[in-house]
Design a protein around this motif. Structure first.
Motif, PDB file in Angstrom:
ATOM      1  N   GLN A  74       8.411  35.218  39.028  1.00 12.54           N
ATOM      2  CA  GLN A  74       7.533  35.979  38.144  1.00 12.54           C
ATOM      3  C   GLN A  74       6.613  36.882  38.972  1.00 12.54           C
ATOM      4  O   GLN A  74       6.443  38.026  38.656  1.00 12.54           O
ATOM      5  CB  GLN A  74       6.708  35.012  37.285  1.00 12.54           C
TER       6      GLN A  74
ATOM      7  N   ASN B 114       8.761  30.617  35.787  1.00 10.82           N
ATOM      8  CA  ASN B 114       8.437  30.308  34.399  1.00 10.82           C
ATOM      9  C   ASN B 114       8.820  28.868  34.094  1.00 10.82           C
ATOM     10  O   ASN B 114       9.862  28.392  34.548  1.00 10.82           O
ATOM     11  CB  ASN B 114       9.201  31.230  33.436  1.00 10.82           C
TER      12      ASN B 114
ATOM     13  N   GLU C 164       3.054  25.713  27.487  1.00 10.40           N
ATOM     14  CA  GLU C 164       3.266  26.748  28.499  1.00 10.40           C
ATOM     15  C   GLU C 164       4.438  27.654  28.122  1.00 10.40           C
ATOM     16  O   GLU C 164       4.350  28.879  28.234  1.00 10.40           O
ATOM     17  CB  GLU C 164       3.485  26.119  29.880  1.00 10.40           C
TER      18      GLU C 164
ATOM     19  N   GLN D 266       4.201  31.767  27.151  1.00 10.36           N
ATOM     20  CA  GLN D 266       4.981  32.834  27.794  1.00 10.36           C
ATOM     21  C   GLN D 266       5.664  33.693  26.740  1.00 10.36           C
ATOM     22  O   GLN D 266       5.663  34.920  26.833  1.00 10.36           O
ATOM     23  CB  GLN D 266       6.007  32.246  28.764  1.00 10.36           C
TER      24      GLN D 266
ATOM     25  N   PHE E 211       2.490  35.449  29.361  1.00 15.57           N
ATOM     26  CA  PHE E 211       1.942  34.712  30.502  1.00 15.57           C
ATOM     27  C   PHE E 211       1.767  33.253  30.136  1.00 15.57           C
ATOM     28  O   PHE E 211       1.819  32.866  28.974  1.00 15.57           O
ATOM     29  CB  PHE E 211       0.639  35.323  31.023  1.00 15.57           C
ATOM     30  N   GLN E 212       1.594  32.445  31.163  1.00 15.88           N
ATOM     31  CA  GLN E 212       1.402  31.005  31.061  1.00 15.88           C
ATOM     32  C   GLN E 212       0.752  30.563  32.358  1.00 15.88           C
ATOM     33  O   GLN E 212       0.463  31.383  33.224  1.00 15.88           O
ATOM     34  CB  GLN E 212       2.746  30.282  30.858  1.00 15.88           C
TER      35      GLN E 212
ATOM     36  N   TRP F 250       1.917  29.558  35.223  1.00 18.55           N
ATOM     37  CA  TRP F 250       3.238  29.559  35.823  1.00 18.55           C
ATOM     38  C   TRP F 250       3.376  28.465  36.883  1.00 18.55           C
ATOM     39  O   TRP F 250       2.452  28.233  37.670  1.00 18.55           O
ATOM     40  CB  TRP F 250       3.515  30.913  36.489  1.00 18.55           C
TER      41      TRP F 250
END
Length: 175
Positions: free
Chosen positions: A5, A15, A55, A59, A64-65, A67
């Motif tokens: 990512q 991810n 999470e 994403q 987004f998370q 990561w």
């Protein structure tokens, strides 16, 4: 080989996927990690899987998370760092990081956080990042201040049942 990512000098971000149950358990199933993020200091297996699902959902919904993080050289899993929805209407996301104990004290949290801050400033329309920490977590407090976050107030954090110091970082101040 996992899809990357983003990257920093020593780390790459990937991810979370449904196949990452073991990594999620290694991180959020460790009471040393969850001591400051859960009310009784630990998460059940069900709660760990819920966190993993959160999470993945983040994403898909926001791009987004938090990561998962891996060492570039060995691909060893060292934790997670990234962004969560905080107040996207006002273009504010939450920065967070959790590292496995074997990765503590090696500068990975700072390196990962700086990578995420740079990502937020250059690859998103976010204007501000929010972050908070458990009132007893002096390492997180020190790191947030080092990263340039400014203390705002103490806010109730339901997962711990405590008032957590809260900070903001204006991305317009990042070069």
């Amino acid at each position: 080989m996992r899809k990357k990512q983003l990257e920093t000098d020593r780390l790459f971000f990937s991810n979370w996927t449904e196949e990452d149950k073991d990594l999620a358990e290694k991180l959020w199933g460790d009471e040393k990690v969850t001591h400051f993020i859960a009310k009784d200091g630990h998460l059940s297996k069900r709660q760990v899987l819920q966190r993993l699902a959160l999470e993945i959902k983040s994403q898909k919904a926001f791009g987004f998370q938090y990561w998962p993080l891996f060492l570039k050289v060995t691909e060893e899993f060292v934790g997670c760092c990234g962004l969560h929805d905080y107040d996207l209407e006002n273009r504010i996301a939450e920065l967070g990081f959790h590292l496995v104990p074997s990765a503590w004290g090696k500068g990975f949290a700072e390196e990962a956080a700086r990578g995420v801050i740079n990502y937020a400033a250059t690859q998103t329309d976010l204007t501000t990042l929010f972050a908070g920490h458990h009132p007893e977590n002096q390492a997180s407090e020190k790191l947030l201040k080092k990263l340039g976050f400014q203390f705002q107030s103490k806010n109730y954090y339901e997962p711990t049942g405590l008032e957590h110091p809260s900070y903001l970082l204006k991305l317009t101040t990042i070069n």
